[in-house]
Design a protein around this motif. Sequence first.
Motif, mmCIF file in Angstrom:
data_model
loop_
_atom_site.group_PDB
_atom_site.id
_atom_site.type_symbol
_atom_site.label_atom_id
_atom_site.label_comp_id
_atom_site.label_asym_id
_atom_site.label_seq_id
_atom_site.Cartn_x
_atom_site.Cartn_y
_atom_site.Cartn_z
ATOM 1 N N MET A 108 0.833 -1.199 0.000
ATOM 2 C CA MET A 108 0.000 0.000 0.000
ATOM 3 C C MET A 108 0.869 1.250 0.000
ATOM 4 S SD MET A 108 -3.277 -0.590 2.461
ATOM 5 C CE MET A 108 -4.676 -1.522 1.873
ATOM 6 N N THR A 109 0.381 2.314 -0.599
ATOM 7 C CA THR A 109 1.127 3.560 -0.671
ATOM 8 C C THR A 109 1.021 4.327 0.633
ATOM 9 O OG1 THR A 109 -0.745 4.828 -1.498
ATOM 10 C CG2 THR A 109 0.619 3.696 -3.136
ATOM 11 N N PHE A 110 1.928 5.284 0.804
ATOM 12 C CA PHE A 110 1.883 6.138 2.002
ATOM 13 C C PHE A 110 0.567 6.901 2.061
ATOM 14 C CE2 PHE A 110 2.956 10.167 4.208
ATOM 15 C CZ PHE A 110 3.265 9.622 5.436
ATOM 16 N N ALA A 111 0.073 7.315 0.890
ATOM 17 C CA ALA A 111 -1.204 8.047 0.850
ATOM 18 C C ALA A 111 -2.342 7.170 1.358
ATOM 19 C CB ALA A 111 -1.488 8.523 -0.572
ATOM 20 N N THR A 112 -2.306 5.889 0.988
ATOM 21 C CA THR A 112 -3.339 4.966 1.472
ATOM 22 C C THR A 112 -3.241 4.788 2.979
ATOM 23 O OG1 THR A 112 -3.277 3.784 -0.639
ATOM 24 C CG2 THR A 112 -4.290 2.644 1.220
ATOM 25 N N ASP A 113 -1.996 4.667 3.475
ATOM 26 C CA ASP A 113 -1.793 4.551 4.921
ATOM 27 C C ASP A 113 -2.389 5.752 5.655
ATOM 28 O OD1 ASP A 113 -0.517 2.160 4.686
ATOM 29 O OD2 ASP A 113 1.507 2.961 4.872
ATOM 30 N N LEU A 114 -2.127 6.926 5.109
ATOM 31 C CA LEU A 114 -2.641 8.139 5.745
ATOM 32 C C LEU A 114 -4.166 8.176 5.718
ATOM 33 C CD1 LEU A 114 -0.168 10.909 4.506
ATOM 34 C CD2 LEU A 114 -0.359 9.934 6.807
ATOM 35 N N ARG A 115 -4.729 7.708 4.605
ATOM 36 C CA ARG A 115 -6.195 7.684 4.497
ATOM 37 C C ARG A 115 -6.788 6.725 5.538
ATOM 38 N NH1 ARG A 115 -9.312 4.259 1.776
ATOM 39 N NH2 ARG A 115 -7.561 3.476 0.521
ATOM 40 N N LEU A 116 -6.143 5.586 5.694
ATOM 41 C CA LEU A 116 -6.623 4.629 6.693
ATOM 42 C C LEU A 116 -6.478 5.187 8.102
ATOM 43 C CD1 LEU A 116 -5.197 1.294 5.256
ATOM 44 C CD2 LEU A 116 -7.604 1.871 5.555
ATOM 45 N N ALA A 117 -5.346 5.824 8.360
ATOM 46 C CA ALA A 117 -5.138 6.403 9.689
ATOM 47 C C ALA A 117 -6.173 7.480 9.973
ATOM 48 C CB ALA A 117 -3.728 6.990 9.788
ATOM 49 N N ALA A 118 -6.484 8.290 8.951
ATOM 50 C CA ALA A 118 -7.512 9.320 9.126
ATOM 51 C C ALA A 118 -8.864 8.684 9.390
ATOM 52 C CB ALA A 118 -7.575 10.208 7.883
ATOM 53 N N GLY A 119 -9.130 7.573 8.700
ATOM 54 C CA GLY A 119 -10.384 6.862 8.927
ATOM 55 C C GLY A 119 -10.486 6.326 10.339
ATOM 56 N N LEU A 120 -9.371 5.810 10.868
ATOM 57 C CA LEU A 120 -9.354 5.318 12.245
ATOM 58 C C LEU A 120 -9.622 6.448 13.229
ATOM 59 C CD1 LEU A 120 -6.256 2.942 12.033
ATOM 60 C CD2 LEU A 120 -8.614 2.232 12.491
ATOM 61 N N GLN A 121 -9.007 7.600 12.976
ATOM 62 C CA GLN A 121 -9.217 8.752 13.851
ATOM 63 C C GLN A 121 -10.680 9.195 13.824
ATOM 64 O OE1 GLN A 121 -7.188 10.008 15.938
ATOM 65 N NE2 GLN A 121 -5.087 9.645 15.275
ATOM 66 N N THR A 122 -11.265 9.180 12.630
ATOM 67 C CA THR A 122 -12.679 9.561 12.499
ATOM 68 C C THR A 122 -13.573 8.579 13.241
ATOM 69 O OG1 THR A 122 -12.253 10.575 10.346
ATOM 70 C CG2 THR A 122 -14.538 10.003 10.848
ATOM 71 N N ASP A 123 -13.269 7.281 13.092
ATOM 72 C CA ASP A 123 -14.049 6.253 13.791
ATOM 73 C C ASP A 123 -13.970 6.440 15.299
ATOM 74 O OD1 ASP A 123 -14.718 5.161 11.367
ATOM 75 O OD2 ASP A 123 -13.290 3.495 11.482
ATOM 76 N N ARG A 124 -12.761 6.723 15.803
ATOM 77 C CA ARG A 124 -12.590 6.889 17.246
ATOM 78 C C ARG A 124 -13.331 8.113 17.762
ATOM 79 N NH1 ARG A 124 -7.342 5.407 16.333
ATOM 80 N NH2 ARG A 124 -6.560 7.537 16.589
ATOM 81 N N PHE A 125 -13.265 9.195 16.986
ATOM 82 C CA PHE A 125 -13.976 10.394 17.409
ATOM 83 C C PHE A 125 -15.487 10.155 17.387
ATOM 84 C CE2 PHE A 125 -16.200 14.382 16.368
ATOM 85 C CZ PHE A 125 -15.880 15.119 17.499
ATOM 86 N N GLY A 126 -15.965 9.458 16.345
ATOM 87 C CA GLY A 126 -17.397 9.152 16.267
ATOM 88 C C GLY A 126 -17.850 8.306 17.439
ATOM 89 N N ALA A 127 -17.023 7.299 17.788
ATOM 90 C CA ALA A 127 -17.359 6.440 18.925
ATOM 91 C C ALA A 127 -17.371 7.245 20.223
ATOM 92 C CB ALA A 127 -16.361 5.292 19.018
ATOM 93 N N TRP A 128 -16.388 8.127 20.388
ATOM 94 C CA TRP A 128 -16.345 8.967 21.599
ATOM 95 C C TRP A 128 -17.595 9.840 21.679
ATOM 96 C CZ3 TRP A 128 -16.446 14.297 22.042
ATOM 97 C CH2 TRP A 128 -16.191 14.806 23.321
ATOM 98 N N LEU A 129 -17.986 10.417 20.564
ATOM 99 C CA LEU A 129 -19.156 11.285 20.550
ATOM 100 C C LEU A 129 -20.411 10.505 20.917
ATOM 101 C CD1 LEU A 129 -19.733 14.263 19.909
ATOM 102 C CD2 LEU A 129 -20.332 13.572 17.577
ATOM 103 N N LEU A 130 -20.542 9.294 20.377
ATOM 104 C CA LEU A 130 -21.705 8.463 20.698
ATOM 105 C C LEU A 130 -21.727 8.096 22.174
ATOM 106 C CD1 LEU A 130 -21.689 6.144 17.547
ATOM 107 C CD2 LEU A 130 -23.500 7.754 18.162
ATOM 108 N N ARG A 131 -20.544 7.884 22.754
ATOM 109 C CA ARG A 131 -20.479 7.549 24.183
ATOM 110 C C ARG A 131 -20.995 8.683 25.043
ATOM 111 N NH1 ARG A 131 -15.727 4.773 22.919
ATOM 112 N NH2 ARG A 131 -14.356 6.517 23.437
ATOM 113 N N GLN A 132 -20.771 9.907 24.598
ATOM 114 C CA GLN A 132 -21.229 11.061 25.377
ATOM 115 C C GLN A 132 -22.752 11.074 25.502
ATOM 116 O OE1 GLN A 132 -18.461 12.386 26.730
ATOM 117 N NE2 GLN A 132 -17.611 10.870 25.302
#
Length: 423
Positions: free
Chosen positions: A1-25
Amino acid sequence: MTFATDLRLAAGLQTDRFGAWLLRQFGDPAGELTRPRAGDSPYPYFARLRAQAPLVRSKAGLWTTARHSTANSILRDRRFGVRDTQNRSSAGTIATALEGLDLDPFMGVDPPVHTRMRGLMNPSFSPSANTTYRPRIERIVTEVLDKAQRQGSFDLVRDFAQPIPLLVIADVLGVPERHRERLGWCAMRVGLVTDQLNGVAKIRELRTLLVELKELFATLIAERKAEGVEDKPTDMIGSLLLAATKQDVPLSEMQALLVTALIAGSENSVNVMGNAVNALLDHPGEWARLKDDPALSANALEETMRFDSSTLMVPRLTHQEVEIEGHVLPPDTPVLVLLAAANHDPEVFPEPERFDITRANAAEHLTFTAGRYFCIGAPLSRLEGEIALRALVERMPNLRRTGQPVFRRSAAFRGLTGMPVAA
């Protein structure tokens, strides 16, 4: 996978974590159930979910069940699978991170591929195969306990719960002794990295580990093939090579099955054994009962899997419109089946918070799931756990903790990463 793909996946993980945190609130189940735990009990929250309804819907569109009857029904219902109608994995970001590695079985597949994969693995994991494994497991357990006993003080996970399943599954797969230490390290590291998959570095590490395992198995397959295919193989590599003489079994498929068997066949058993001893030491009366009657080890293991499940939950997706518990779920609806919650359902297990190694129906737990996705390695896991637990209590009846247990930090699994003990 390319570095750009890695970054996209990492951004997706961050978005998922923030979404989960928001739902927990807002107290949403999708938020709470994706919160990594490190020893804190999930069962009070599971009980609240169970009291709400057979099926509870998250604002994010996820349905979940904490009731045994509903969970058992979904797990056995062939209208549910582990991939959506477009063949996309329910593993989400992890599946995307592993694109191109040809490891679909590792992330879960549906029929007809699932049926084919299971058929190839069945000779190595059928209950009848356990008759040949028993003496091999007993030898491994004896060797591990001999070493631990010489130490006097040791770490229950590192020196008992980990080496036994890893050595057993290496033996079942047909891995030579010279490769077993590295293979075991990679297998355990895959589980820990998956728990902590929170950025580019972890994504790369996971891919690197899995590529290393694939390459190792490719080497072993080539070496065994050069030696000649056995008529009556005693390990999985031999069984796959024999199957390849009768049907098309590509190398990539063999590698994927061996990696899957290694990870699934070690990680769950490590957690089960660690949780079993931890629960027994938490309940001295039950430890004393097992000392008095070591033959209870098999049922003690089942009660552990009910009381302190190693697998907390599994995802499912509807393959078609499904009417269940008064709700109509369209195709591709995600459902989270809370196995551990079902194992504490008082409708099935009276006084579910009581740890009782003589519980008559302990084996009705759903830790190995049910239906066509029932864990193919369950008979092996049960056998090695029973043998190991019985040997431990017979040889170390005065086992005691010398420090606090350390739990892995995970949303979906529960197990120990360390627990200092003395014999």
